[in-house]
Design a protein around this motif. Structure first.
Motif, mmCIF file in Angstrom:
data_model
loop_
_atom_site.group_PDB
_atom_site.id
_atom_site.type_symbol
_atom_site.label_atom_id
_atom_site.label_comp_id
_atom_site.label_asym_id
_atom_site.label_seq_id
_atom_site.Cartn_x
_atom_site.Cartn_y
_atom_site.Cartn_z
ATOM 1 N N SER A 19 0.808 -1.223 0.000
ATOM 2 C CA SER A 19 0.000 0.000 0.000
ATOM 3 C C SER A 19 0.841 1.274 0.000
ATOM 4 O O SER A 19 0.316 2.362 -0.243
ATOM 5 N N LYS A 20 2.126 1.138 0.253
ATOM 6 C CA LYS A 20 3.008 2.305 0.248
ATOM 7 C C LYS A 20 3.467 2.683 -1.164
ATOM 8 O O LYS A 20 4.132 3.704 -1.347
ATOM 9 N N ALA A 21 3.152 1.847 -2.144
ATOM 10 C CA ALA A 21 3.503 2.174 -3.528
ATOM 11 C C ALA A 21 2.767 3.436 -3.967
ATOM 12 O O ALA A 21 1.542 3.535 -3.830
ATOM 13 N N LYS A 22 3.487 4.409 -4.494
ATOM 14 C CA LYS A 22 2.904 5.711 -4.824
ATOM 15 C C LYS A 22 1.814 5.634 -5.884
ATOM 16 O O LYS A 22 0.852 6.393 -5.861
ATOM 17 N N LYS A 23 1.973 4.719 -6.835
ATOM 18 C CA LYS A 23 1.021 4.648 -7.937
ATOM 19 C C LYS A 23 -0.178 3.748 -7.651
ATOM 20 O O LYS A 23 -1.098 3.663 -8.465
ATOM 21 N N GLY A 24 -0.167 3.061 -6.503
ATOM 22 C CA GLY A 24 -1.314 2.227 -6.158
ATOM 23 C C GLY A 24 -0.948 0.765 -6.006
ATOM 24 O O GLY A 24 0.116 0.312 -6.456
ATOM 25 N N TYR A 25 -1.860 0.023 -5.368
ATOM 26 C CA TYR A 25 -1.575 -1.371 -5.021
ATOM 27 C C TYR A 25 -2.847 -2.215 -5.072
ATOM 28 O O TYR A 25 -3.921 -1.763 -4.661
ATOM 29 N N THR A 26 -2.692 -3.431 -5.574
ATOM 30 C CA THR A 26 -3.740 -4.449 -5.543
ATOM 31 C C THR A 26 -3.174 -5.706 -4.896
ATOM 32 O O THR A 26 -2.086 -6.165 -5.277
ATOM 33 N N LEU A 27 -3.880 -6.256 -3.937
ATOM 34 C CA LEU A 27 -3.480 -7.531 -3.350
ATOM 35 C C LEU A 27 -3.700 -8.640 -4.376
ATOM 36 O O LEU A 27 -4.759 -8.715 -4.996
ATOM 37 N N ALA A 28 -2.704 -9.498 -4.568
ATOM 38 C CA ALA A 28 -2.835 -10.594 -5.526
ATOM 39 C C ALA A 28 -1.922 -11.744 -5.116
ATOM 40 O O ALA A 28 -1.020 -11.569 -4.299
ATOM 41 N N THR A 29 -2.174 -12.896 -5.687
ATOM 42 C CA THR A 29 -1.235 -13.997 -5.533
ATOM 43 C C THR A 29 -0.082 -13.803 -6.512
ATOM 44 O O THR A 29 -0.223 -13.124 -7.533
ATOM 45 N N GLY A 30 1.057 -14.417 -6.206
ATOM 46 C CA GLY A 30 2.248 -14.229 -7.025
ATOM 47 C C GLY A 30 2.198 -14.938 -8.360
ATOM 48 O O GLY A 30 3.012 -14.672 -9.237
ATOM 49 N N CYS A 31 1.246 -15.835 -8.535
ATOM 50 C CA CYS A 31 1.007 -16.518 -9.808
ATOM 51 C C CYS A 31 -0.318 -17.266 -9.646
ATOM 52 O O CYS A 31 -1.050 -17.040 -8.683
ATOM 53 N N ASP A 32 -0.629 -18.180 -10.570
ATOM 54 C CA ASP A 32 -1.885 -18.920 -10.495
ATOM 55 C C ASP A 32 -1.919 -19.839 -9.281
ATOM 56 O O ASP A 32 -0.934 -20.526 -8.966
ATOM 57 N N ILE A 33 -3.073 -19.884 -8.623
ATOM 58 C CA ILE A 33 -3.294 -20.821 -7.533
ATOM 59 C C ILE A 33 -3.487 -22.210 -8.129
ATOM 60 O O ILE A 33 -4.253 -22.375 -9.084
ATOM 61 N N PRO A 34 -2.786 -23.226 -7.631
ATOM 62 C CA PRO A 34 -2.933 -24.582 -8.195
ATOM 63 C C PRO A 34 -4.389 -25.024 -8.238
ATOM 64 O O PRO A 34 -5.180 -24.711 -7.336
ATOM 65 N N GLU A 35 -4.727 -25.758 -9.302
ATOM 66 C CA GLU A 35 -6.135 -26.042 -9.590
ATOM 67 C C GLU A 35 -6.817 -26.939 -8.557
ATOM 68 O O GLU A 35 -8.046 -26.958 -8.466
ATOM 69 N N THR A 36 -6.061 -27.700 -7.748
ATOM 70 C CA THR A 36 -6.683 -28.577 -6.759
ATOM 71 C C THR A 36 -6.624 -27.999 -5.343
ATOM 72 O O THR A 36 -6.802 -28.726 -4.364
ATOM 73 N N THR A 37 -6.406 -26.718 -5.216
ATOM 74 C CA THR A 37 -6.380 -26.061 -3.907
ATOM 75 C C THR A 37 -7.753 -26.164 -3.231
ATOM 76 O O THR A 37 -8.788 -26.063 -3.897
ATOM 77 N N ASP A 38 -7.757 -26.383 -1.921
ATOM 78 C CA ASP A 38 -8.999 -26.396 -1.149
ATOM 79 C C ASP A 38 -9.704 -25.051 -1.338
ATOM 80 O O ASP A 38 -9.129 -23.994 -1.043
ATOM 81 N N PRO A 39 -10.947 -25.042 -1.822
ATOM 82 C CA PRO A 39 -11.641 -23.764 -2.075
ATOM 83 C C PRO A 39 -11.716 -22.852 -0.859
ATOM 84 O O PRO A 39 -11.749 -21.622 -1.016
ATOM 85 N N GLN A 40 -11.727 -23.420 0.343
ATOM 86 C CA GLN A 40 -11.801 -22.583 1.540
ATOM 87 C C GLN A 40 -10.570 -21.703 1.700
ATOM 88 O O GLN A 40 -10.651 -20.622 2.297
ATOM 89 N N LYS A 41 -9.438 -22.147 1.146
ATOM 90 C CA LYS A 41 -8.216 -21.346 1.262
ATOM 91 C C LYS A 41 -8.395 -19.986 0.576
ATOM 92 O O LYS A 41 -7.865 -18.974 1.041
ATOM 93 N N ILE A 42 -9.132 -19.986 -0.529
ATOM 94 C CA ILE A 42 -9.352 -18.722 -1.239
ATOM 95 C C ILE A 42 -10.382 -17.872 -0.505
ATOM 96 O O ILE A 42 -10.313 -16.643 -0.512
ATOM 97 N N ASP A 43 -11.343 -18.534 0.160
ATOM 98 C CA ASP A 43 -12.225 -17.787 1.066
ATOM 99 C C ASP A 43 -11.393 -17.045 2.101
ATOM 100 O O ASP A 43 -11.633 -15.865 2.389
ATOM 101 N N TRP A 44 -10.419 -17.722 2.679
ATOM 102 C CA TRP A 44 -9.576 -17.112 3.709
ATOM 103 C C TRP A 44 -8.752 -15.967 3.135
ATOM 104 O O TRP A 44 -8.575 -14.942 3.797
ATOM 105 N N MET B 205 -9.582 -13.986 0.646
ATOM 106 C CA MET B 205 -10.463 -12.834 0.473
ATOM 107 C C MET B 205 -10.914 -12.269 1.822
ATOM 108 O O MET B 205 -11.013 -11.044 1.991
ATOM 109 N N ASP B 206 -11.174 -13.139 2.774
ATOM 110 C CA ASP B 206 -11.552 -12.652 4.106
ATOM 111 C C ASP B 206 -10.399 -11.882 4.751
ATOM 112 O O ASP B 206 -10.619 -10.903 5.481
ATOM 113 N N ALA B 207 -9.188 -12.334 4.488
ATOM 114 C CA ALA B 207 -8.019 -11.621 5.015
ATOM 115 C C ALA B 207 -7.918 -10.229 4.402
ATOM 116 O O ALA B 207 -7.580 -9.252 5.089
ATOM 117 N N ALA B 208 -8.242 -10.108 3.112
ATOM 118 C CA ALA B 208 -8.259 -8.788 2.469
ATOM 119 C C ALA B 208 -9.288 -7.891 3.132
ATOM 120 O O ALA B 208 -9.038 -6.703 3.386
#
Length: 353
Positions: free
Chosen positions: A315-340, A342-345
């Motif tokens: 958030s200290k970046a002058k031009k703006g910031y978006t929270l994101a993962t560093g690359c694609d989330i593996p396709e068999t990830t537990d869906p609840q992990k992505i809930d967490w 987004m809830d963390a955001a």
């Protein structure tokens, strides 16, 4: 099922984006977990149908967006669609990520008979046009939609083969530029398609990683085409481009900072503080929670802690910031992990642009 606002959020993604762009307070930071083929796993739609069946493609996007409420929907054609429109082939397994078949260009004489894709007339791109028609109408006033057009060097590598292309950059530069021109013009035609339906543009160019080609080759074979594409996309759509780059990109930040970017999405190996301090003064940045060790394998506490860390620093970046993962989330990830994720955001509280 239609696209709907997430009940956990006070704002829609469009409202949130406008507030941040206007320097006003939003209910939370913008957040993008890169879900890719995870959408198949959650929706129960096969990998092949996700890339070829318009109704199922749209349904997968609805299911995943409505559950998580992230801040934009990204559809194809992506690298795969454009490669196939140009005559290349991908293999679509029952489960897992599609992968390139044998490269179609074994001899550069093939270029004499190749022409850029005309998106409005191409049957492969027509699938994504139909998806754009469906989703752009549903998403109005709720969430931005971007059409991913891959990256020029990565598309070129799928047509020629990575090893051969890297060799050719040193031995057959003129031929590489000829092929890159065909690819770039094909991507521009897809930008025209996206503009027709009010879509923005996303790009990802993993093979252009400087660990593979080095900064000098990037300057010669990637920068001119990517600059042309980002300028063209901004002119045609009115939206700046969301660009993801894999790997350690610090040696090419001086080039990345010259693009018309909505965000530069960073690999999780990048120090987010260094990025915020340096490239974050040139373009908005996004990142960079580890999609494997934190999201896929982490506990709820670990996900919350790393999201908080990234948001506080990014958030200290002058031009703006978006929270994101560093690359694609593996396709068999537990869906609840992505809930967490987004809830963390959401738990990070209000975000001011």
């Amino acid at each position: 099922m239609k696209i709907e606002k997430n009940v956990k959020d006070q704002m829609t993604p469009i409202e949130r984006k406008k507030a941040i762009q206007n320097g006003e307070r939003a209910d939370r930071v913008m957040a993008m977990p890169f879900t890719s083929e995870f959408k198949c796993y959650l929706s129960g739609i096969s990998v092949r149908d996700f890339w070829f069946d318009v109704k199922k493609m749209a349904q997968a996007e609805r299911i995943v967006f409505n559950r998580y409420g992230y801040d934009r929907i990204v559809i194809g054609p992506n690298t795969r669609g454009i490669v196939e429109a140009l005559g290349g082939k991908f293999i679509y397994p029952e489960n897992g990520v599609p992968y390139a078949d044998a490269p179609m260009i074994s001899d550069y004489k093939k270029l004499d008979e190749m022409e850029p894709v005309e998106a409005k007339r191409d049957p492969r791109i027509a699938v994504f046009i139909e998806e754009a028609k469906i989703l752009s109408e549903e998403a109005q006033g709720i969430v931005p939609i971007e059409a991913s057009i891959g990256g020029p060097f990565t598309i070129t590598s799928s047509l020629r083969g990575v090893e051969k292309l890297l060799r050719d950059c040193r031995k057959y530069g003129e031929e590489v530029h000829r092929l890159m021109r065909i690819v770039t013009d094909s991507q521009k035609s897809c930008i025209d398609m996206a503009a027709q339906y009010g879509l923005g543009i996303a790009m990802a160019d993993p093979v252009a990683n400087p660990a593979l080609i080095g900064p000098k080759m990037y300057e010669k074979f990637v920068f001119p085409y990517t600059k042309e594409l980002t300028d063209y996309a901004f002119e045609k759509t009115g939206h700046k481009v969301s660009l993801h780059m894999c790997g350690d990109t610090r040696s090419i930040w001086k080039y990345l900072g010259q693009y018309q970017l909505n965000e530069l999405s960073l690999d999780n190996i990048i120090d987010i503080k260094q990025a915020a301090d340096e490239i974050g003064s040139e373009v908005p940045i996004a990142g960079n929670v580890d999609p494997v060790s934190i999201v896929m394998k982490g506990t709820k506490e670990e996900i919350f802690a790393d999201v908080k860390r990234c948001v506080e620093i990014g958030s200290k970046a002058k031009k703006g910031y978006t929270l994101a993962t560093g690359c694609d989330i593996p396709e068999t990830t537990d869906p609840q992990k992505i809930d967490w994720f987004m809830d963390a955001a959401r738990a990070c509280g209000e975000y001011k642009g």
